[in-house]
Design a protein around this motif. Structure first.
Motif, PDB file in Angstrom:
ATOM      1  N   LYS A 268      -8.209   5.977  17.623  1.00 50.25           N
ATOM      2  CA  LYS A 268      -7.898   6.897  16.918  1.00 50.25           C
ATOM      3  C   LYS A 268      -7.004   6.781  15.722  1.00 50.25           C
ATOM      4  CE  LYS A 268      -5.695  10.239  19.865  1.00 50.25           C
ATOM      5  NZ  LYS A 268      -5.684  11.564  20.409  1.00 50.25           N
ATOM      6  N   GLY A 269      -7.032   7.356  14.577  1.00 48.62           N
ATOM      7  CA  GLY A 269      -5.954   7.210  13.697  1.00 48.62           C
ATOM      8  C   GLY A 269      -6.638   6.330  12.701  1.00 48.62           C
ATOM      9  N   LYS A 270      -5.902   6.316  11.483  1.00 46.48           N
ATOM     10  CA  LYS A 270      -6.168   5.421  10.404  1.00 46.48           C
ATOM     11  C   LYS A 270      -4.887   4.871   9.793  1.00 46.48           C
ATOM     12  CE  LYS A 270      -8.390   5.397   5.498  1.00 46.48           C
ATOM     13  NZ  LYS A 270      -9.203   6.094   4.857  1.00 46.48           N
ATOM     14  N   VAL A 271      -4.947   3.486   9.586  1.00 49.17           N
ATOM     15  CA  VAL A 271      -3.689   2.882   8.884  1.00 49.17           C
ATOM     16  C   VAL A 271      -4.058   2.117   7.696  1.00 49.17           C
ATOM     17  CG1 VAL A 271      -2.003   1.012   9.296  1.00 49.17           C
ATOM     18  CG2 VAL A 271      -2.923   2.478  11.339  1.00 49.17           C
ATOM     19  N   HIS A 272      -3.031   2.307   6.639  1.00 52.52           N
ATOM     20  CA  HIS A 272      -3.120   1.578   5.303  1.00 52.52           C
ATOM     21  C   HIS A 272      -1.950   0.767   5.304  1.00 52.52           C
ATOM     22  CE1 HIS A 272      -4.493   0.499   1.189  1.00 52.52           C
ATOM     23  NE2 HIS A 272      -3.302   0.398   1.049  1.00 52.52           N
ATOM     24  N   ARG A 273      -2.157  -0.621   5.233  1.00 50.79           N
ATOM     25  CA  ARG A 273      -1.017  -1.661   5.077  1.00 50.79           C
ATOM     26  C   ARG A 273      -0.583  -1.913   3.564  1.00 50.79           C
ATOM     27  NH1 ARG A 273      -3.440  -6.670   8.094  1.00 50.79           N
ATOM     28  NH2 ARG A 273      -5.023  -5.693   6.983  1.00 50.79           N
ATOM     29  N   ILE A 274       0.748  -1.697   3.406  1.00 54.00           N
ATOM     30  CA  ILE A 274       1.277  -2.044   2.097  1.00 54.00           C
ATOM     31  C   ILE A 274       2.263  -3.235   2.380  1.00 54.00           C
ATOM     32  CG2 ILE A 274       2.648  -1.423   0.153  1.00 54.00           C
ATOM     33  CD1 ILE A 274       1.259   1.324   0.388  1.00 54.00           C
ATOM     34  N   GLY A 275       2.177  -4.262   1.951  1.00 54.85           N
ATOM     35  CA  GLY A 275       3.009  -5.327   1.849  1.00 54.85           C
ATOM     36  C   GLY A 275       2.481  -6.583   1.087  1.00 54.85           C
ATOM     37  N   VAL A 276       2.742  -7.818   1.274  1.00 48.54           N
ATOM     38  CA  VAL A 276       2.384  -9.116   0.629  1.00 48.54           C
ATOM     39  C   VAL A 276       1.253  -9.361   1.028  1.00 48.54           C
ATOM     40  CG1 VAL A 276       2.916 -11.508   0.311  1.00 48.54           C
ATOM     41  CG2 VAL A 276       4.972 -10.038   0.646  1.00 48.54           C
ATOM     42  N   GLN A 277       0.327  -9.502   0.083  1.00 45.60           N
ATOM     43  CA  GLN A 277      -1.271  -9.682   0.100  1.00 45.60           C
ATOM     44  C   GLN A 277      -1.536 -10.996   0.454  1.00 45.60           C
ATOM     45  OE1 GLN A 277      -3.108  -6.465   0.086  1.00 45.60           O
ATOM     46  NE2 GLN A 277      -0.855  -5.666   0.192  1.00 45.60           N
ATOM     47  N   ASP A 278      -1.018 -11.465   1.704  1.00 44.39           N
ATOM     48  CA  ASP A 278      -1.611 -12.828   2.175  1.00 44.39           C
ATOM     49  C   ASP A 278      -1.608 -13.915   1.129  1.00 44.39           C
ATOM     50  OD1 ASP A 278      -2.199 -14.618   4.367  1.00 44.39           O
ATOM     51  OD2 ASP A 278      -4.468 -14.200   4.267  1.00 44.39           O
ATOM     52  N   GLN A 279      -0.379 -13.962   0.344  1.00 42.51           N
ATOM     53  CA  GLN A 279      -0.261 -14.938  -0.497  1.00 42.51           C
ATOM     54  C   GLN A 279       1.119 -15.350  -0.740  1.00 42.51           C
ATOM     55  OE1 GLN A 279      -1.120 -13.126  -4.370  1.00 42.51           O
ATOM     56  NE2 GLN A 279       0.086 -11.169  -4.096  1.00 42.51           N
ATOM     57  N   PHE A 280       1.507 -16.630  -1.086  1.00 42.19           N
ATOM     58  CA  PHE A 280       2.821 -17.066  -1.338  1.00 42.19           C
ATOM     59  C   PHE A 280       3.300 -16.307  -2.447  1.00 42.19           C
ATOM     60  CE2 PHE A 280       0.774 -20.715   0.657  1.00 42.19           C
ATOM     61  CZ  PHE A 280       1.629 -20.956   1.774  1.00 42.19           C
ATOM     62  N   GLY A 281       4.657 -16.426  -2.505  1.00 42.84           N
ATOM     63  CA  GLY A 281       5.488 -15.981  -3.814  1.00 42.84           C
ATOM     64  C   GLY A 281       5.428 -16.763  -4.797  1.00 42.84           C
ATOM     65  N   GLU A 282       6.204 -16.397  -5.851  1.00 40.31           N
ATOM     66  CA  GLU A 282       6.480 -17.288  -6.979  1.00 40.31           C
ATOM     67  C   GLU A 282       7.765 -16.889  -7.618  1.00 40.31           C
ATOM     68  OE1 GLU A 282       3.641 -15.428 -10.586  1.00 40.31           O
ATOM     69  OE2 GLU A 282       2.809 -14.901  -8.516  1.00 40.31           O
ATOM     70  N   SER A 283       7.997 -17.755  -8.505  1.00 41.43           N
ATOM     71  CA  SER A 283       9.420 -17.299  -9.354  1.00 41.43           C
ATOM     72  C   SER A 283       9.221 -16.215 -10.229  1.00 41.43           C
ATOM     73  CB  SER A 283       9.739 -18.803  -9.953  1.00 41.43           C
ATOM     74  OG  SER A 283      10.949 -18.482 -10.621  1.00 41.43           O
ATOM     75  N   ALA A 284       9.996 -15.379  -9.997  1.00 39.70           N
ATOM     76  CA  ALA A 284       9.872 -14.140 -10.853  1.00 39.70           C
ATOM     77  C   ALA A 284      11.052 -12.966 -10.482  1.00 39.70           C
ATOM     78  CB  ALA A 284       8.628 -13.556 -10.767  1.00 39.70           C
ATOM     79  N   PRO A 285      11.091 -12.260 -11.239  1.00 42.95           N
ATOM     80  CA  PRO A 285      12.325 -10.960 -10.675  1.00 42.95           C
ATOM     81  C   PRO A 285      11.919 -10.367  -9.371  1.00 42.95           C
ATOM     82  CG  PRO A 285      12.075 -11.147 -13.204  1.00 42.95           C
ATOM     83  CD  PRO A 285      10.872 -11.857 -12.519  1.00 42.95           C
TER      84      PRO A 285
END
Length: 309
Positions: A268-285
């Motif tokens: 029981k219970g519900k979860v919403h995951r916030i984080g890096v969306q299964d992707q590589f990063g990139e050069s940015a601030p």
């Protein structure tokens, strides 16, 4: 609010431990300046070994030192410590359950402009799957110092992850921490936000915004991903059954996945995951990279409202 990088805590606390305990050794991988261990090397040269850009050797040397009763701290970047040396961590420290500590700076997206090659968003997931490994990410400078000190006393392999960029200071110097026990930073009856590392301050900011709209969110700092505080997760399931996880890590196999495993077992219970969306990063601030992945207080607020409606 004052900001400090947790890598600064790495340098300060390891030096303090080394001055007090002669069994503490630092094994550097030629990144002492970035990882803040230059002062340790200068003040305690007999307890310091620089193996160069040779992370696999660093772990092997640390394992050897551990067999003699020393407490070695391997210090490098997260991208190298969790991947280039993962076989040695598995075979030489975890399989044998040796008392080796892996301290890795530049975790998550904080390397920012250095790009995907240096942004490590998979490390905690990789390390938490290895038996006998403990995985920790402190939320600020003071908690980092306390958790490094706790890792010194903890018998067995420990992986600790730190930020390059300065992040808000949440805790006072006297706050106490226990490995494997999450910290409740705010009570709330409507939903629970579970975060770790640099995202804890973002979660607290979101909770404040929700409070202004009459939504009361409980906030936890899950500084230890493994062993996870199962009791804290089950408490949230029973109290409101609505959980948002927030992390500077791939949503696959990180904090969100660990929490989902407990929720699934509870049935029981519900979860919403916030984080890096299964992707590589990139050069940015750094802030732009967080925003691109929805790791913002605004997105937490939106997800909370959607979850409650």
């Amino acid at each position: 609010m004052e900001k400090k990088a947790t890598r600064d805590a790495l340098g300060a606390e390891v030096l303090a431990l080394g001055l007090e305990h002669k069994d503490v050794f630092v094994i550097d991988c030629d990144v002492a300046k970035s990882c803040k261990t230059l002062e340790f090397a200068a003040k305690l040269p007999e307890q310091h070994i620089n193996v160069g850009i040779s992370e696999q050797n660093a772990v092997g040397i640390a394992a050897g030192l551990a067999t003699t009763g020393k407490v070695p701290f391997v210090v490098t970047y997260a991208i190298f410590g969790s991947m280039r040396a993962v076989e040695q961590i598995r075979q030489e420290t975890c399989y044998t359950k040796l008392n080796v500590k892996i301290l890795c700076s530049h975790g998550g997206l904080t390397p920012a402009n250095d790009g995907a090659s240096h942004q490590c968003v998979e490390d905690m997931g990789i390390l938490r799957t290895i038996p006998n490994m403990t995985v920790i990410m402190p939320a600020d400078y003071n908690s980092a110092r306390k958790l490094i000190a706790a890792a010194y006393k903890y018998n067995g392999p420990v992986y600790l992850r730190f930020t390059r960029d300065a992040i808000p200071c949440i805790y006072g110097e006297d706050e106490e921490f226990e490995i494997g026990k999450a910290k409740c930073l705010k009570e709330g009856k409507d939903l629970t936000i579970m975060a770790n590392g640099d995202t804890v301050s973002i979660a607290l900011e979101a909770a404040k915004k929700l409070e202004e709209e009459g939504i009361h969110a409980q906030v936890y700092d899950f500084h230890t991903i493994k062993p996870l505080d199962v009791d804290a997760v089950n408490k949230a399931i029973e109290e409101n059954g609505k959980i948002i996880t927030v992390e500077d890590h791939n949503i696959i196999n990180g904090l969100g996945s660990a929490v989902c495993e407990i929720v699934a077992e509870a049935g029981k219970g519900k979860v919403h995951r916030i984080g890096v969306q299964d992707q590589f990063g990139e050069s940015a601030p750094y802030e732009e990279l967080l925003k691109k992945n929805g790791i913002t207080s605004e997105n937490i607020v939106k997800c909370a409202k959607d979850m409650i409606d």
